[in-house]
Design an enzyme around this catalytic site. Structure first.
Site, short mmCIF file in Angstrom:
data_model
loop_
_atom_site.label_atom_id
_atom_site.label_comp_id
_atom_site.label_asym_id
_atom_site.label_seq_id
_atom_site.Cartn_x
_atom_site.Cartn_y
_atom_site.Cartn_z
N CYS A 173 -0.71 -3.44 -4.25
CA CYS A 173 -1.33 -3.00 -3.02
C CYS A 173 -2.70 -3.08 -2.95
O CYS A 173 -3.37 -2.55 -3.76
CB CYS A 173 -0.72 -1.63 -2.65
SG CYS A 173 -1.46 -1.03 -1.08
N CYS A 220 -4.29 0.74 -2.76
CA CYS A 220 -4.21 1.45 -3.91
C CYS A 220 -3.94 1.19 -5.16
O CYS A 220 -3.81 1.98 -6.23
CB CYS A 220 -3.45 2.91 -3.48
SG CYS A 220 -1.57 2.35 -3.56
N CYS A 254 3.47 0.42 1.87
CA CYS A 254 3.08 1.10 0.16
C CYS A 254 3.60 2.53 0.29
O CYS A 254 3.27 3.26 1.00
CB CYS A 254 1.80 0.87 -0.15
SG CYS A 254 1.23 1.83 -1.69
N CYS A 286 0.23 4.85 -0.53
CA CYS A 286 -0.92 5.21 0.06
C CYS A 286 -0.45 4.75 1.61
O CYS A 286 -1.05 5.11 2.61
CB CYS A 286 -2.20 4.21 0.07
SG CYS A 286 -1.86 2.51 0.32
N CYS A 298 8.36 -10.26 4.16
CA CYS A 298 7.27 -11.12 4.51
C CYS A 298 5.93 -10.39 4.56
O CYS A 298 5.73 -9.45 5.37
CB CYS A 298 7.77 -11.50 6.00
SG CYS A 298 6.69 -12.78 6.67
ZN LIG Z 1 -0.78 1.45 -1.36
#
Ligand SMILES: [Zn+2]
Length: 161
Positions: free
Chosen positions: A77, A80, A125, A128, A148
């Protein structure tokens, strides 16, 4: 050492039972949430990352260098650093967005959004809450899923050679 001995040894160490649990649907590792104020996100992300991750924006198809990324490694991510996907999960969907058949266990959470006329499944995510993309049911085997993803919401980390 025989397989039976190995299994009893692992079980004595508590390894086997944990390994079994990891396969279960509810065995996702606990993820420590990361909550930041909007101004903090703005300071830490690029404008393009901020728009996608914090405001569910969508990057222009074909705009991400990660579309062509074929090296072995992990996709984290961009907000984070939580690992979300591996290169083994990636496939060429032809959509212009990096696409994956599945995600790492517990790494993403989803919700239904109604921004377009038809409901879509948004995912983000687990640490976060940063928006990553949408998941569809027209992916290849074995999952039949197509995650996607916005490339700008990911950071690729090549496997150490
Ligand atoms: Zn994250």
């Amino acid at each position: 050492m025989t397989r039976r001995h190995l299994l009893s040894l692992l079980s004595a160490l508590g390894v086997a039972s944990r390994a079994e649990a990891a396969d279960g649907p509810k065995a996702a590792p606990a993820v420590e949430p990361l909550r930041l104020a909007d101004a903090q996100w703005k300071a830490r992300l690029t404008p393009a990352q901020y728009e996608v991750l914090r405001h569910e924006g969508t990057e222009r198809p074909g705009s991400s260098a990660l579309n062509a990324e074929k090296r072995a490694g992990r996709y984290r991510c961009a907000g984070c650093e939580l690992p979300l996907f591996t290169s083994a999960m990636k496939f060429e969907s032809g959509t212009g967005w990096p696409s994956f058949t599945t995600s790492l266990p517990g790494a993403v959470e989803s919700k239904t959004d109604f921004k377009l006329v038809l409901p879509r499944t948004e995912y983000h995510c687990a640490r976060c809450g940063g928006h990553q993309g949408h998941v569809f049911d027209d992916g290849p085997p074995p999952t039949g899923k197509r995650y996607c993803n916005n490339g700008v919401a990911l950071r690729f980390e090549p496997e150490a050679a």
